[in-house]
Enzyme design. Structure first.
Site, PDB file in Angstrom:
ATOM      1  N   ARG A 169       0.944  -1.134  -0.086  1.00  0.00           N
ATOM      2  CA  ARG A 169      -0.114  -0.063  -0.048  1.00  0.00           C
ATOM      3  C   ARG A 169       0.864   1.376   0.146  1.00  0.00           C
ATOM      4  O   ARG A 169       2.162   1.445   0.260  1.00  0.00           O
ATOM      5  CB  ARG A 169      -0.816   0.066   0.792  1.00  0.00           C
ATOM      6  CG  ARG A 169      -2.008  -1.416   1.532  1.00  0.00           C
ATOM      7  CD  ARG A 169      -2.221  -0.776   2.845  1.00  0.00           C
ATOM      8  NE  ARG A 169      -3.202  -2.308   3.627  1.00  0.00           N
ATOM      9  CZ  ARG A 169      -3.867  -2.702   4.554  1.00  0.00           C
ATOM     10  NH1 ARG A 169      -3.993  -1.402   5.346  1.00  0.00           N
ATOM     11  NH2 ARG A 169      -3.888  -3.926   4.692  1.00  0.00           N
TER      12      ARG A 169
ATOM     13  N   TYR B  47      11.647   3.854  -0.978  1.00  0.00           N
ATOM     14  CA  TYR B  47      11.300   4.845  -1.421  1.00  0.00           C
ATOM     15  C   TYR B  47      12.515   6.611  -1.387  1.00  0.00           C
ATOM     16  O   TYR B  47      13.651   6.008  -1.190  1.00  0.00           O
ATOM     17  CB  TYR B  47      10.856   5.493  -0.243  1.00  0.00           C
ATOM     18  CG  TYR B  47       9.577   4.564  -0.188  1.00  0.00           C
ATOM     19  CD1 TYR B  47       7.989   4.409  -0.590  1.00  0.00           C
ATOM     20  CD2 TYR B  47       9.858   2.751   0.455  1.00  0.00           C
ATOM     21  CE1 TYR B  47       7.040   4.036  -0.416  1.00  0.00           C
ATOM     22  CE2 TYR B  47       8.421   2.297   0.135  1.00  0.00           C
ATOM     23  CZ  TYR B  47       7.007   2.782   0.244  1.00  0.00           C
ATOM     24  OH  TYR B  47       6.222   2.181   0.007  1.00  0.00           O
TER      25      TYR B  47
ATOM     26  N   ARG C  28       8.086   7.397   6.349  1.00  0.00           N
ATOM     27  CA  ARG C  28       7.578   9.624   6.783  1.00  0.00           C
ATOM     28  C   ARG C  28       7.991   9.773   8.592  1.00  0.00           C
ATOM     29  O   ARG C  28       8.397  10.646   8.915  1.00  0.00           O
ATOM     30  CB  ARG C  28       5.762   9.936   6.715  1.00  0.00           C
ATOM     31  CG  ARG C  28       5.841   9.782   5.200  1.00  0.00           C
ATOM     32  CD  ARG C  28       4.122   9.282   5.099  1.00  0.00           C
ATOM     33  NE  ARG C  28       3.354  10.143   5.653  1.00  0.00           N
ATOM     34  CZ  ARG C  28       2.027  10.542   5.907  1.00  0.00           C
ATOM     35  NH1 ARG C  28       1.498   9.440   5.441  1.00  0.00           N
ATOM     36  NH2 ARG C  28       1.468  10.994   6.432  1.00  0.00           N
TER      37      ARG C  28
ATOM     38  N   ASP D 236       0.433   5.003   1.191  1.00  0.00           N
ATOM     39  CA  ASP D 236      -0.573   6.038   1.874  1.00  0.00           C
ATOM     40  C   ASP D 236      -1.624   7.668   1.082  1.00  0.00           C
ATOM     41  O   ASP D 236      -1.382   7.460   0.199  1.00  0.00           O
ATOM     42  CB  ASP D 236      -0.196   6.764   3.122  1.00  0.00           C
ATOM     43  CG  ASP D 236       0.128   5.863   4.228  1.00  0.00           C
ATOM     44  OD1 ASP D 236      -0.346   4.739   4.252  1.00  0.00           O
ATOM     45  OD2 ASP D 236       1.105   6.300   5.624  1.00  0.00           O
TER      46      ASP D 236
END
Lengths: 248, 248
Positions: free
Chosen positions: A50, A110, A197, A52
């Site tokens: 997933r 990422y 994050r 966000d």
């Protein structure tokens, strides 16, 4: 059953994330709708993981299975004709019948994009840091993330049973060509919910002098989410790539 | 009267262009509102020129006059704190009392960004060309634009009295680092309404084989808007820079 792998780029701004949710626009749902029109069937689409709400991707990977052989090139063209302009299928290719976008993923990359000056033309994909943080301190902090650790302290929503051990291979700040632009890059075998994050939010607190630059090791050891920093905003984060074993 | 010059970047997507219009969001209006709050006065803001709805800028220039001396650095900071994230004031500086952002501009530089593959993360600022045009033909066409011509044929909305002679110094296609990305760059002393987008639209028709690559000279000579091609979409266009005499 014939299995196809999709490579997907999206601007996550207007989506409630990747994963389907009732009455919410999601990337998965947008692509499943386009697939349904293109294939006259609605195979479920399985993503590598997933993302966000508000998080972007330049290299999300997903698969679907269907009871017939299709032309990957034509499907890509049809999907891009049907999809809104903020979702693009970069590639469609036939995959082994057993391929699974989530279970077979070996590594995810990422990047979290920031700038020390506001950027009107990138306001959806880059976070403006104000005041300017101490990048030296943030760079000194990153090696503590490398290796295999329990990332409990950086996991936003935790299920009781889940194993939270991740192996981080790359964690570094890179300065970009335009002065004031930089990104934090992290590569790991897996990521927990909200992990990048929360790591970035903690690094930014180190950059603002609110924590010492050797704080990450201590936080990891506590395995306590309350010890880590705030979660950084979603819009700076991009899922750049998902890597699979080449031999499959 | 003390005069200040602003350098402005904006994402034009959600604006009805630069210039103020009743009940429409415009960039000029957004900045004038921020100025009014920051200065507790509402001096009119004069831009170097209008940009159409959906057109972006990385280097728009504007000026305002006010009856007192202000701190440019603090004003920039205040404005950026007040403005929405799709408008950024890159610089504020004191200018000569007679400085005029429109009348004193000597040269404007525009770029029109395209790609031969769809780009989800740049869908607001780059136009996807499909099918792929013949860039060779489009490159061969551009020298016809250089020099001083009456650009009547490329002017979208014409006032009866206006002089439509422009001097084009640069007109070229540039390939970018990422394969499939390119931009058309044009520099001239002035531009007519819709001129860049009509030139690009005509070049794209050359690239699609609908016109010969030496068609631009013929179109210019006709001075007839009906001879030029379609107007290319707004969102590929960026006002990159406005140049003034250094000695002012």
């Amino acid at each position: 059953m014939p299995t196809y792998r999709l490579l997907i780029e999206y601007d996550g701004t207007r989506f409630s994330g990747w994963q389907m949710q009732p009455n919410q626009p999601t990337v998965q749902d947008a692509i499943e709708q386009a697939l349904a029109t293109a294939l006259r069937a609605r195979p479920p689409l399985v993503g590598s993981g997933r993302t966000d709400a508000g998080v972007h991707a330049r290299g999300q990977v997903a698969h679907f299975r269907i009871d017939r052989v299709i032309d990957p090139f034509r499907l890509r063209r049809s999907l891009n004709g049907l999809l809104p302009s903020d979702v693009v299928v970069l590639a469609v290719e036939a995959a082994p019948d057993t391929f699974h976008a989530r279970f077979d993923a070996r590594r995810r990359r990422y990047r979290y994009y920031v700038s020390t000056a506001p950027r009107a033309l990138e306001h959806r994909t880059r976070v403006h840091l104000r005041p300017v943080p101490n990048f030296g301190a943030m760079r000194r902090a990153t090696p503590d993330l490398l290796g295999t650790h329990d990332f409990d302290a950086f996991c936003r929503v935790r299920s009781a049973t889940e194993d939270r051990v991740c192996t981080v291979e790359v964690a570094r700040w890179i300065y970009e060509a335009r002065p004031g632009d930089a990104y934090f890059e992290i590569v790991a075998n897996r990521f927990l919910h909200g992990m990048v994050r929360t790591i970035v939010g903690t690094l930014l607190e180190i950059g603002r002098g609110l924590r010492p630059s050797d704080d990450l090791g201590r936080i990891l050891a506590t395995r306590d989410r309350r010890e880590a920093g705030e979660t950084a905003p979603a819009h700076g984060l991009v899922l750049e790539a998902v890597q699979y074993d080449a031999t499959r």
